[in-house]
Design an enzyme around this catalytic site. Structure first.
Site, PDB file in Angstrom:
ATOM      1  N   TYR A 100      30.960  -6.686 -14.168  1.00 41.24           N
ATOM      2  CA  TYR A 100      30.203  -7.687 -14.922  1.00 41.24           C
ATOM      3  C   TYR A 100      30.270  -7.291 -16.394  1.00 41.24           C
ATOM      4  CZ  TYR A 100      26.073 -10.662 -15.950  1.00 41.24           C
ATOM      5  OH  TYR A 100      25.197 -11.611 -16.433  1.00 41.24           O
TER       6      TYR A 100
ATOM      7  N   GLN B 243      29.535  -7.994 -19.832  1.00 44.13           N
ATOM      8  CA  GLN B 243      28.745  -8.757 -20.803  1.00 44.13           C
ATOM      9  C   GLN B 243      28.499  -7.933 -22.074  1.00 44.13           C
ATOM     10  OE1 GLN B 243      25.338 -11.345 -19.606  1.00 44.13           O
ATOM     11  NE2 GLN B 243      24.106  -9.932 -20.817  1.00 44.13           N
ATOM     12  N   THR B 244      27.837  -6.786 -21.922  1.00 41.04           N
ATOM     13  CA  THR B 244      27.440  -5.964 -23.078  1.00 41.04           C
ATOM     14  C   THR B 244      28.650  -5.525 -23.897  1.00 41.04           C
ATOM     15  OG1 THR B 244      25.503  -5.185 -21.901  1.00 41.04           O
ATOM     16  CG2 THR B 244      26.250  -3.834 -23.724  1.00 41.04           C
TER      17      THR B 244
ATOM     18  N   SER C 290      21.086  -6.535 -26.063  1.00 40.55           N
ATOM     19  CA  SER C 290      19.967  -7.447 -25.784  1.00 40.55           C
ATOM     20  C   SER C 290      20.224  -8.855 -26.315  1.00 40.55           C
ATOM     21  CB  SER C 290      18.679  -6.907 -26.419  1.00 40.55           C
ATOM     22  OG  SER C 290      18.342  -5.658 -25.848  1.00 40.55           O
TER      23      SER C 290
ATOM     24  N   GLY D 222      29.661  -1.032 -15.606  1.00 43.73           N
ATOM     25  CA  GLY D 222      29.960  -0.070 -14.549  1.00 43.73           C
ATOM     26  C   GLY D 222      31.129  -0.545 -13.706  1.00 43.73           C
TER      27      GLY D 222
ATOM     28  N   ARG E 171       3.241  25.482  -3.185  1.00 44.49           N
ATOM     29  CA  ARG E 171       3.058  26.446  -4.277  1.00 44.49           C
ATOM     30  C   ARG E 171       1.606  26.921  -4.360  1.00 44.49           C
ATOM     31  NH1 ARG E 171       6.392  29.618  -7.509  1.00 44.49           N
ATOM     32  NH2 ARG E 171       5.589  29.807  -9.638  1.00 44.49           N
TER      33      ARG E 171
ATOM     34  N   GLN F 257      -3.932  19.078 -11.628  1.00 39.77           N
ATOM     35  CA  GLN F 257      -2.721  18.652 -10.903  1.00 39.77           C
ATOM     36  C   GLN F 257      -2.957  17.283 -10.266  1.00 39.77           C
ATOM     37  OE1 GLN F 257      -0.067  20.518 -11.167  1.00 39.77           O
ATOM     38  NE2 GLN F 257       1.335  20.182  -9.474  1.00 39.77           N
TER      39      GLN F 257
ATOM     40  N   GLU G  93      19.706  -4.611 -18.099  1.00 44.23           N
ATOM     41  CA  GLU G  93      19.045  -5.875 -17.723  1.00 44.23           C
ATOM     42  C   GLU G  93      17.852  -6.191 -18.623  1.00 44.23           C
ATOM     43  OE1 GLU G  93      20.037  -8.351 -15.572  1.00 44.23           O
ATOM     44  OE2 GLU G  93      21.811  -7.105 -15.725  1.00 44.23           O
TER      45      GLU G  93
ATOM     46  N   ASP H  35      16.272  -4.581 -22.609  1.00 46.10           N
ATOM     47  CA  ASP H  35      15.525  -3.460 -23.194  1.00 46.10           C
ATOM     48  C   ASP H  35      14.027  -3.708 -22.976  1.00 46.10           C
ATOM     49  OD1 ASP H  35      15.378  -1.167 -25.390  1.00 46.10           O
ATOM     50  OD2 ASP H  35      13.906  -2.714 -25.893  1.00 46.10           O
TER      51      ASP H  35
END
Length: 664
Positions: free
Chosen positions: A135, A137-138, A144, A177, A310, A330, A424, A426
């Site tokens: 895909y 696009q960027t 953005s 990707g 722990r 904690q 997808e 920012d």
């Protein structure tokens, strides 16, 4: 000692039916059984081992990912898995790969934006993986701001082709990707130009590499953008760079569901409204919210189990030291994250319903709920991914020094997850989109137009601007109505305050830019209200199983009151609560931590994660942490010899005071 459950005593403390909670977490018995079966199939298959992944050089790491992806595809075919089972298998393999984009972005883009004829041509090839898609696009210069993309697709009526071109360096596609080394095709987004006119951004199916020798086609420059943050992590993915030098494609490779270009070069809008494209966006963002609950729950599972294993300080008369999980500091850091994992899970379930509802409405040409659905998915994507990225890092710190080891699983989980804050949409940009919808809603309140969906509370604006909390004692904060009104009043008042400040500007856009930080805070308050309200709605459902509802009530209380405590400046500043009531909320929150404590280990067991999936020595189901940490240390390549490579060249001359004669 192997075979011993060091957390058995913790598991005996559970005040609820853990097996039933597993079904609640999964969403249904069917979902649970499917996930349980496939996750165990992957965990028990040596072909999917994660051993040594964080120590591999990039080329070996990437090749290993290609091997796993090919092996996964073989298993899917051999076992005749359904599409749903195959998706589950890829999820449990748990390694970012080109297949994520092929199945998650390339195919949905063709389904959402392609005509019936285009889908018939391309989808069978993609489903059989005879082509592999990405895909694109960027770009290097624009992410953005999609409308600012520079790649061009200029129609040539003489050849009936589009010419795809990268006119500037910043127009290079950057980040997709699967693009770097694997994809044969891409859905490429470019400015559609015909007859000298720019018609904005459109998608085009472009072949990038030969289906024979996999070399880039003429006019195409393509490669990987380089190493990314972390060991292993997202470096298993070939995020790519792509440039076009006047690459020609047939006209019918423009995705033409929403708009077309005729043979003569005439641009035509189809009858199908552009809003249909938002359906895909709602779907993608809904899956991101679901993924946030998974990533948060993984980190929390590791930190909770290790906090019970722990022990540190507090030994009396030579007895055992105190479990770290018993320290209030904690609990105050860990338990709200555990509650957040469940909260995000349930809001993700609701978003799944919303996507189905929006899709059905779109098919019936009903676009009334679309702006609100778009806004809340954008806002929830932002809220949950930011909270999860911060939550994973907090879990690493909750595990002390050992959390910094790759073998804890947390550094890699963090490195894999943090890009979700950017892709997808920012997260800050998305909240500003939500703020625009909120400001528009406030401006229309006097017009008689009733707000819908998650913004419906704005319809009671007069009451919400005037009301005050009636909490008199700590336990009053356990009432869902008290919590809900507090979050509604805070969100409404923050939105109204922003709208009032905006009205002081002659130029609204100037005002929006000046008040952006306040607008983001108002949007976050609105999104937190959605998560709280959906958790409360979940509690109003019929939830079977011993003690399940009580545990969910405790988790909902912790999630809500922790947010109230964290943002008490908002609640006090808007005048809804007094400082005394804020103090009572904190008192109730501490009491809820004590109620959660005996159930903590069983609540993370309900996630039903295999040790293979967690890939964490600290988060092992059996709690056998220290022997396994010791064992893992000796597997590091540095320990293959007693004397380090380079000792003779560099260290011996220092020790022997022979530095001047050393070959440096």
């Amino acid at each position: 000692m192997e075979g011993v459950d060091y957390l058995a005593d913790e598991r005996k403390k559970a005040e609820f039916d853990v097996d039933e909670m597993k079904i609640v977490w999964a969403g249904s018995r069917y979902n649970f059984e499917l996930a349980d079966r496939i996750s165990k199939l992957v965990a028990n298959d040596p072909g999917f081992s994660k051993e040594g992944r964080t120590m591999l050089p990039r080329k070996e790491l990437f090749k290993n990912t290609l091997r796993k992806a090919a092996y996964a595809w073989k298993r899917i075919i051999d076992l005749r898995l359904s599409e749903e089972e195959a998706t589950q298998l890829r999820r449990w393999v748990d390694e970012p790969a080109f297949t994520d984009l092929h199945w998650g972005m390339f195919i949905p883009a063709i389904k959402g934006q392609g005509t019936d004829e285009q889908q018939k041509k391309w989808l069978p090839l993609a489903y059989k993986m005879q082509i592999i898609g990405c895909y694109a696009q960027t770009e290097l210069g624009h992410g953005s701001n999609v409308q600012g993309l520079e790649t061009t697709a200029t129609f040539d009526p003489q050849t009936d082709e589009f010419v795809i071109h990268s006119p500037t360096l910043t127009s290079s596609k950057w980040w997709p990707g699967g693009l770097g080394k694997v994809s044969t095709h891409g859905v490429v987004y470019a400015r559609l130009i015909t007859d000298g006119k720019d018609y904005g951004i459109n998608g085009f199916i472009v072949q990038l590499r030969s289906l024979e020798d996999h070399k880039p086609l003429p006019g195409i420059t393509v490669g990987d953008i380089g190493m990314k943050f972390g060991n292993g992590a997202y470096n298993t993915m070939d995020n790519g760079v792509l440039r076009f030098d006047h690459v020609r494609i047939p006209r019918d490779q423009m995705l033409m569901r929403v708009s077309q270009v005729t043979k003569e070069g005439k641009f035509v809008q189809s009858d199908i409204p552009r809003q249909l494209l938002y359906g895909t966006m709602v779907y993608v963002r809904q899956t991101i919210v679901a993924d946030a609950s998974i990533a948060m729950s993984r980190a929390v599972c590791i930190a909770t189990r290790y906090s019970a294993v722990r022990r540190q300080f507090g030994s009396q008369n030579g007895g055992k030291e105190t479990q770290v999980i018993d320290y209030k500091t904690q609990q105050n850091r860990l338990f709200p994250l555990l509650a957040s994992a469940y909260a995000f899970r349930f809001v993700g379930e609701w978003l799944n319903w919303l996507y189905t509802d929006v899709t059905q409405r779109l098919q019936a040409n009903d676009f009334s709920t679309l702006p609100e659905a778009h806004a809340c998915t954008a806002g929830l994507k932002s809220l949950t991914t930011s909270a999860t990225a911060d939550g994973i890092e907090e879990c690493r710190k909750l595990c002390g020094g050992h959390g910094y080891l790759c073998s804890s699983g947390l550094p890699e989980l963090f490195a894999v997850y943090v890009p979700a804050c950017t892709y997808e949409g920012d997260n800050v940009v998305l909240q500003l989109q939500v703020a625009r919808i909120l400001m528009k809603t406030v401006s229309q309140l006097g017009s008689g137009k009733k707000p819908v969906g998650t913004i419906a509370y704005m319809g009671r604006i007069e009451h919400l601007m005037q009301c005050r909390s009636d909490v008199k004692q700590a336990k009053d904060w356990l009432k869902p109505s008290a919590i809900l009104e507090a979050f509604e009043a805070r969100a409404a008042r923050m939105s109204v305050a922003c709208a009032q400040n905006l009205s002081k500007f002659d130029n609204p856009e100037e005002g929006f830019a000046e008040l952006a930080a306040d607008l983001v805070e108002a949007a976050v308050a609105h999104c937190q209200l959605i998560v709280v309200s959906k958790f409360i709605e979940k509690l109003q459902q019929n939830i079977p199983g011993k003690g399940i509802k009580q545990q969910l009530e405790v988790l909902c209380g912790i999630y809500s009151l922790f947010l109230l405590h964290k943002h008490q400046g908002d609640f006090l500043g808007t005048g809804y609560i007094t400082s005394k009531q804020a103090s009572l909320a904190n008192e109730q929150l501490r009491a809820l931590y004590s109620q959660l404590r005996p159930n903590a280990i069983s609540l993370v067991d309900a996630f039903n994660y295999t040790d293979h999936y967690l890939d964490s020595i600290l988060g092992r189901y059996d709690g056998n942490v220290y022997p396994k940490l010791y064992e893992a240390a000796w597997k590091d390549p540095l320990n293959e010899s007693n004397v380090a490579d380079g000792f003779s060249e560099y260290i011996r001359p220092i020790l022997k005071q022979q530095l001047r004669t050393a070959r440096l």
